[in-house]
Design an enzyme around this catalytic site. Structure first.
Site, PDB file in Angstrom:
ATOM      1  N   ASP A  12       0.492  -1.232   0.059  1.00 12.12           N
ATOM      2  CA  ASP A  12       0.286  -0.275   0.165  1.00 12.12           C
ATOM      3  C   ASP A  12       1.006   1.169   0.220  1.00 12.12           C
ATOM      4  OD1 ASP A  12       1.207  -0.768   2.657  1.00 12.12           O
ATOM      5  OD2 ASP A  12      -1.449  -0.954   3.330  1.00 12.12           O
ATOM      6  N   GLU A  42      -9.526  -2.285   5.825  1.00 14.96           N
ATOM      7  CA  GLU A  42     -10.461  -1.840   6.562  1.00 14.96           C
ATOM      8  C   GLU A  42     -11.515  -2.227   6.769  1.00 14.96           C
ATOM      9  OE1 GLU A  42      -8.589   0.029   8.758  1.00 14.96           O
ATOM     10  OE2 GLU A  42      -8.018   2.337   7.709  1.00 14.96           O
TER      11      GLU A  42
END
Ligand code: F6R
Length: 246
Positions: free
Chosen positions: A67, A143
């Site tokens: 990421d 998430e």
């Protein structure tokens, strides 16, 4: 799921580096997924030690980072790109053209994400991906609520992640990231999950021993056939079972 519990942060880091070293020695052109964050700092130091001792050659290894914050210049000191060069790439012989990190500067987000997936596929897929875990159960920046089928994409960071992980002076400025998806990660042939310290004990219990649920994205790892979990004693503190490896 193979769960290894080590005495402390250092022995956990060594175990993670040993696992990656074994894979590179048996397959020099390994395609390796890599994390940033506090947890893998010791792991990268151990890999550098192997390299400096002449025990590991990274020249054929291809890397894909999980990421990157978005939007953010790769030269920004808080970028994951900067982290990777400072803490690892500048110290070993990974070829520049084999390093891949999502481009936090792109203005063509959808293309960047699709290209990232295609580059992974062109390399034959990820052989081994090393993961950290957020206190809310995120892997990469998937998430809570992330879908099993998610691929590389732009995501909103949770409030919790921003408060815990984005450096203070960027609070309110950085609230998004480009991240490999849950599916991208689950497609890796092997996974290694690292966690250290008492703050991770609760989520490690939920991820390893709780139900598989999108509320704890790391719990999906229970469904992956080849996961090695490498913990220190503190991160393993809430597990019902587990045996100390020294
Ligand atoms: C970072 C990443 C994140 C971190 C997680 C834990 O590339 O993918 O999932 O692994 O936020 O971060 P630390 O290790 O700082 O607790």
């Amino acid at each position: 799921m193979n769960v290894n519990i080590h005495e402390d942060y250092q022995s956990m880091s060594k175990a993670a580096a040993n696992l990656v070293a074994r894979r590179i020695i048996s397959r020099p052109d390994l395609v390796l997924g890599l994390p940033t964050g506090d947890t893998p700092k010791g792991f990268y130091r151990e890999l550098i030690d192997f390299y400096e001792a002449g025990l590991l050659d990274f020249s054929k290894v291809t890397t894909f980072n999980l990421d990157e914050y978005y939007p953010l210049s790769r030269d920004n000191p808080i970028s994951f790109t900067n982290y990777m060069y400072e803490r690892f790439f500048n110290h070993v012989n990974v070829s520049q053209n084999k390093i891949h990190i999502p481009d936090g500067e792109t203005d063509r987000v959808a293309d960047e994400c699709q290209d990232y997936e295609e580059m992974i596929a062109e390399e034959g897929g990820l052989d081994l991906t090393v993961l950290g875990i957020g206190e809310n159960g995120h892997i990469g920046y998937n998430e809570p609520g992330s879908k099993l089928g998610s691929k590389t994409r732009l995501v909103e960071l949770s409030e919790e992640s921003i408060v815990r992980e984005v450096p203070g002076n960027y609070d309110g400025i950085i609230n998004k990231a480009l991240t490999m998806g849950v599916k991208t990660i689950m497609n890796s042939r092997k996974l290694a999950l690292l966690a250290s310290g008492p703050r991770k004990a609760n989520v490690i219990h939920d991820a390893l021993e709780g139900p598989v649920t999108g509320d704890v994205p790391a719990s999906i790892l229970q469904l992956h056939p080849e996961v090695t979990v490498i913990l220190d004693r503190e991160a393993a503190g809430d597990l019902d079972g587990g045996e100390l490896m020294v």
